[in-house]
Scaffold this active site. Structure first.
Site, PDB file in Angstrom:
ATOM      1  N   GLU A  59     -10.709  -9.364  -5.115  1.00 39.13           N
ATOM      2  CA  GLU A  59     -10.004  -8.096  -5.295  1.00 39.13           C
ATOM      3  C   GLU A  59     -10.925  -7.003  -5.828  1.00 39.13           C
ATOM      4  O   GLU A  59     -10.824  -5.848  -5.435  1.00 39.13           O
ATOM      5  CB  GLU A  59      -8.800  -8.283  -6.217  1.00 39.13           C
ATOM      6  CG  GLU A  59      -7.671  -9.090  -5.596  1.00 39.13           C
ATOM      7  CD  GLU A  59      -7.147  -8.481  -4.292  1.00 39.13           C
ATOM      8  OE1 GLU A  59      -7.351  -7.272  -4.087  1.00 39.13           O
ATOM      9  OE2 GLU A  59      -6.557  -9.213  -3.492  1.00 39.13           O
ATOM     10  N   TYR A  72      -3.698  -1.537  -9.494  1.00 41.94           N
ATOM     11  CA  TYR A  72      -3.737  -2.299  -8.245  1.00 41.94           C
ATOM     12  C   TYR A  72      -4.283  -3.710  -8.460  1.00 41.94           C
ATOM     13  O   TYR A  72      -3.645  -4.704  -8.093  1.00 41.94           O
ATOM     14  CB  TYR A  72      -4.575  -1.603  -7.157  1.00 41.94           C
ATOM     15  CG  TYR A  72      -4.879  -2.603  -6.064  1.00 41.94           C
ATOM     16  CD1 TYR A  72      -3.880  -2.961  -5.164  1.00 41.94           C
ATOM     17  CD2 TYR A  72      -6.101  -3.283  -6.022  1.00 41.94           C
ATOM     18  CE1 TYR A  72      -4.105  -3.945  -4.224  1.00 41.94           C
ATOM     19  CE2 TYR A  72      -6.328  -4.266  -5.075  1.00 41.94           C
ATOM     20  CZ  TYR A  72      -5.330  -4.593  -4.180  1.00 41.94           C
ATOM     21  OH  TYR A  72      -5.542  -5.578  -3.269  1.00 41.94           O
ATOM     22  N   ASP A 123      -2.102  -0.260  -3.026  1.00 40.50           N
ATOM     23  CA  ASP A 123      -3.439   0.217  -2.664  1.00 40.50           C
ATOM     24  C   ASP A 123      -3.286   1.283  -1.577  1.00 40.50           C
ATOM     25  O   ASP A 123      -2.187   1.736  -1.286  1.00 40.50           O
ATOM     26  CB  ASP A 123      -4.307  -0.951  -2.182  1.00 40.50           C
ATOM     27  CG  ASP A 123      -3.923  -1.361  -0.780  1.00 40.50           C
ATOM     28  OD1 ASP A 123      -2.743  -1.223  -0.421  1.00 40.50           O
ATOM     29  OD2 ASP A 123      -4.804  -1.807  -0.026  1.00 40.50           O
TER      30      ASP A 123
END
Length: 325
Positions: free
Chosen positions: A34, A117, A135
């Site tokens: 991520e 996020y 996102d």
DNA sequence: AAATCGTGGGG
DNA sequence: TCCCCAAGATT
């Protein structure tokens, strides 16, 4: 489960790309993916994901490393603050009595480099917490579903939380993002292939939603000197926010070479032979178009092996221009 | 809170 | 060649 959720999840299970982190349960690996994916396309993140894990297979290994090693593994991936923060994060976690990643959105959110996020993505994918990750893909998908031109983050988050499948939050978040990345794309979206087109209020004019954001790049000129001799190439550690923690070729903004040479002579107590121009390197950062005039000259002082230091792509271009890499 | 931080693929 | 912008965070 609503029909909307059912259709999108089924589509995701049938069409999702086989990405390396999708076969993983290790929260550290989910986290790394991520962070690497922040403002980065999947295709570019994959090789860095593999390389980084090979070098730092777990949080402990990362915490025990020097920052410079971490940046070396990150070299070329850009946005180097991510690597600095990831290193800080590993050390913060390692310093705790139970040295594991926290398992909730709220506590993940407190760690360096994890914003709304990324904390939501890790909490949902690695720990199954029902929080919506918003996102750029989700922003676009929801804006089109709702025909919103300029939604605020709060509006998007609220709608995303409503749509979220609480039973499968990790798959759900990835499904919305996958849809945005492969079907509901910024330009020329493939509406006929969209599994949830029947609920979409924006499909008549998808490219109107959301309204594009304005960006501008300012043109900047700079000079760089590659000093090279038998004892190596003169490289300096970069301070500050831009490329901080990496090494680089001596450089100064503007067109004048004199002040840069004077600083170097003063720093190293050595006069420098008049440099020769070896060309121009153009490099675009997010908000700058940089044009660097590159010079080179002999250097008898102590230097470095460029391959041994973490360097930005800009510095690598400059060194290549001077045939020093 | 607007500005800033890298890089590379694709149109 | 040039412009867009991508699984954002920080200050």
């Amino acid at each position: 489960m609503t029909p909307f959720q059912h259709d999108l999840l089924e589509w995701y299970r049938a069409h999702r790309r086989a990405l390396p982190w999708r076969a993983e349960r290790d929260p550290y690996r989910i986290l790394l993916s991520e962070v690497l994916l922040q403002q980065t396309r999947v295709g570019q993140a994959v090789p860095y994901y593999r390389r980084f894990l090979e070098r730092f297979p777990d949080l402990r290994a990362l915490a025990g490393a020097q920052l410079e090693e971490v940046l070396h593994a990150w070299q070329g991936a850009g946005y180097y603050a991510r690597a600095r923060n990831l290193h800080k994060l590993a050390q913060a976690v390692a310093a705790q009595p139970r040295p594991d990643l926290p398992a909730s959105y709220a506590r993940l959110r407190e760690l360096p480099g994890l914003g709304p996020y990324t904390a939501a993505a890790v909490a949902s994918i690695a720990f199954g917490e029902p929080v919506a990750a918003v996102d750029g893909n989700v922003r676009r998908v929801i804006s089109r579903l709702m025909a919103w031109e300029n939604p605020t983050l709060a509006q998007l988050q609220a709608r995303a939380d409503q749509l979220l499948s609480a039973e499968h939050p990790g798959d759900w978040n990835q499904a919305v993002m996958e849809l945005g990345a492969t079907v509901c794309t910024p330009r020329r979206p493939a509406c006929p292939a969209c599994p949830v087109a029947r609920w979409c209020q924006g499909k008549g004019a998808p490219e109107c939603y959301p309204a594009p954001k304005a960006r501008r790049q300012k043109a900047v000129t700079a000079v760089a000197v590659v000093l090279r001799g038998a004892r190596g190439v003169l490289l300096e550690p970069r301070r500050g926010r831009v490329l901080g923690g990496l090494w680089g070729v001596p450089m100064a903004e503007g067109e004048a070479l004199g002040p840069l040479l004077e600083r170097l002579a003063a720093d190293h107590g050595t006069p420098i032979a008049p440099p020769e121009p070896v060309g121009t390197v153009r490099h675009a950062f997010s908000h700058r178009k940089l044009e660097v005039r590159v010079y080179h000259s002999a250097w008898e002082g102590p230097g470095h092996d460029p391959a041994s230091k973490p360097l930005s792509q800009l510095d690598r271009k400059i060194l290549r221009q001077a045939q020093a890499l």
